[in-house]
Design a protein around this motif. Structure first.
Motif, PDB file in Angstrom:
ATOM      1  N   GLU A 147      29.378  -1.977  24.229  1.00 20.70           N
ATOM      2  CA  GLU A 147      30.708  -2.291  24.758  1.00 20.70           C
ATOM      3  C   GLU A 147      30.627  -3.317  25.892  1.00 20.70           C
ATOM      4  O   GLU A 147      31.419  -4.260  25.955  1.00 20.70           O
ATOM      5  CB  GLU A 147      31.379  -1.017  25.259  1.00 20.70           C
TER       6      GLU A 147
ATOM      7  N   GLY B 160      29.636  -6.945  24.543  1.00 19.22           N
ATOM      8  CA  GLY B 160      30.411  -7.511  23.455  1.00 19.22           C
ATOM      9  C   GLY B 160      31.218  -8.733  23.848  1.00 19.22           C
ATOM     10  O   GLY B 160      31.503  -9.604  23.017  1.00 19.22           O
ATOM     11  N   PHE B 161      31.584  -8.829  25.120  1.00 18.18           N
ATOM     12  CA  PHE B 161      32.365  -9.968  25.621  1.00 18.18           C
ATOM     13  C   PHE B 161      31.718 -11.305  25.292  1.00 18.18           C
ATOM     14  O   PHE B 161      32.403 -12.301  25.007  1.00 18.18           O
ATOM     15  CB  PHE B 161      32.530  -9.809  27.141  1.00 18.18           C
ATOM     16  N   TYR B 162      30.394 -11.339  25.303  1.00 14.26           N
ATOM     17  CA  TYR B 162      29.693 -12.614  25.145  1.00 14.26           C
ATOM     18  C   TYR B 162      29.847 -13.206  23.747  1.00 14.26           C
ATOM     19  O   TYR B 162      29.660 -14.410  23.572  1.00 14.26           O
ATOM     20  CB  TYR B 162      28.215 -12.447  25.502  1.00 14.26           C
ATOM     21  N   GLN B 163      30.203 -12.397  22.772  1.00 14.76           N
ATOM     22  CA  GLN B 163      30.430 -12.925  21.435  1.00 14.76           C
ATOM     23  C   GLN B 163      31.653 -13.833  21.375  1.00 14.76           C
ATOM     24  O   GLN B 163      31.802 -14.619  20.440  1.00 14.76           O
ATOM     25  CB  GLN B 163      30.588 -11.782  20.438  1.00 14.76           C
ATOM     26  N   GLN B 164      32.547 -13.731  22.381  1.00 11.89           N
ATOM     27  CA  GLN B 164      33.744 -14.554  22.411  1.00 11.89           C
ATOM     28  C   GLN B 164      33.483 -15.950  22.965  1.00 11.89           C
ATOM     29  O   GLN B 164      34.353 -16.816  22.892  1.00 11.89           O
ATOM     30  CB  GLN B 164      34.816 -13.879  23.273  1.00 11.89           C
TER      31      GLN B 164
ATOM     32  N   HIS C  39      24.739  -8.840  17.165  1.00 11.79           N
ATOM     33  CA  HIS C  39      25.516  -8.443  18.348  1.00 11.79           C
ATOM     34  C   HIS C  39      24.602  -8.580  19.554  1.00 11.79           C
ATOM     35  O   HIS C  39      23.377  -8.413  19.436  1.00 11.79           O
ATOM     36  CB  HIS C  39      25.991  -6.988  18.196  1.00 11.79           C
TER      37      HIS C  39
ATOM     38  N   THR D 263      30.616 -14.635  40.075  1.00 11.01           N
ATOM     39  CA  THR D 263      31.931 -14.640  39.444  1.00 11.01           C
ATOM     40  C   THR D 263      32.958 -14.970  40.527  1.00 11.01           C
ATOM     41  O   THR D 263      32.912 -16.046  41.110  1.00 11.01           O
ATOM     42  CB  THR D 263      32.221 -13.303  38.746  1.00 11.01           C
TER      43      THR D 263
ATOM     44  N   THR E  24      32.698 -21.882  31.707  1.00 11.50           N
ATOM     45  CA  THR E  24      33.392 -21.729  30.434  1.00 11.50           C
ATOM     46  C   THR E  24      34.792 -22.316  30.532  1.00 11.50           C
ATOM     47  O   THR E  24      35.371 -22.429  31.610  1.00 11.50           O
ATOM     48  CB  THR E  24      33.507 -20.252  30.026  1.00 11.50           C
TER      49      THR E  24
END
Length: 306
Positions: A232, A235-239, A254, A39, A98
């Protein structure tokens, strides 16, 4: 069948000494490879070189360096240096990245990512295999007025791609040594990813590529607690559209539905399912979500599987 783990440098405040300690812990558990994400903190190849010098007989991987904001000449120097420093135990992963990070962090337009990946691989392959490059594409130019080889960087660094979409899989199958799918369940691998990758490699006359599947997994006595934490954290990866697509292809609602959270038999069965779906290797990731004790339990199970 090789089974490895990740050490969570992006998600935890780990010093270099602590990363090395955890790598030693993984090796003592029988784990064959450790992988580091990329990152905006640690430089993954540099960390792999440090760990590789401190921890013998373990393979190191970067998963994965985005091609935007980097150049094949510089990445080749990094990768060959790590390969020489670790005695041939390094595996380089590349990623498209991304739109959010490319434009928001680097200020670069996220345009023609698959085309950039293709040209990046073409130039990088020249550099890692010959120590020279004479490449001019539409997006990337790479030439070597001086030799660009590193003594001792043998064998040639494997080039892997975090590819899951059809176009990226086609490029990876033709030009890379394998892929690094994440949150791609056995159904997505078997029905979509492995066939497309294999077909592209066959068309290019290349060997069957590696499929190094990254799978969230925690061996724990408290699966409900860990699952809530993972729900939690993942969940970021769904965006991200590419992940949302492959999660749906996997038959999951999910990302947490693709995590192997439970006892040692559950993790072993999950690894088997990925192998049956076409994975040549499995890397268990996110095992720190259960805490230090669960992480160590998970790594001991991975070591047995490896």
């Amino acid at each position: 069948m090789t089974v490895g783990v990740t050490i969570d440098t992006p998600g935890a405040a780990l010093t270099v000494d602590e990363v090395v300690r955890q790598a030693r812990e993984a090796r003592a558990s029988g784990v064959k490879s450790v992988w580091f994400g990329q990152t905006f903190g640690y430089d993954s190849p540099t960390l792999a070189a440090v760990v590789g010098r401190e921890v013998p007989d373990i393979h190191l991987g970067s998963s994965a360096l985005p091609v935007f904001g980097r150049h094949p000449l510089l990445v080749s120097s990094q990768a060959q240096t790590v390969q020489a420093a670790t005695g041939g135990r390094y595996h380089l992963g590349l990623a498209l990245g991304t739109k959010l990070f490319t434009e928001g962090a680097f200020g670069l337009p996220f345009e023609r990512p698959v085309g950039r990946l293709r040209e990046f691989l073409l130039a990088l392959r020249q550099l890692t295999e010959t120590g020279r490059a004479d490449f001019e594409g539409e997006l990337i130019t790479a030439r070597t007025p001086l030799p660009a080889s590193v003594p001792g960087a043998e064998p040639v660094v494997p080039l892997l791609v975090a590819a899951m979409g059809p176009q990226a899989l086609r490029v990876a199958g033709r030009l890379a040594d394998g892929i690094l799918p994440y949150l791609a369940g056995p159904r997505a691998l078997e029905q979509h990813i492995v066939p497309a990758l294999t077909r592209a490699a066959e068309e290019a006359g290349r060997p069957r590529p590696r499929v190094v599947a990254f799978v969230p997994g925690v061996v724990t006595g408290d699966p409900d607690r860990v699952r809530a934490t993972a729900h939690e954290a993942l969940g970021f990866y769904q965006q991200i559209p590419s992940y949302a697509r492959v999660i749906e292809q996997s038959g999951a609602a999910h990302p947490v539905d693709l995590a192997a959270i439970g006892d040692d038999k559950h993790l072993a069965e999950t690894v088997r399912r990925y192998r049956d779906a076409g994975a040549t290797e499995v890397v268990v990731t996110a095992s720190e979500l259960g805490g230090p004790d669960d992480r160590l339990r998970t790594w001991e199970v991975v070591g047995d599987l490896a």
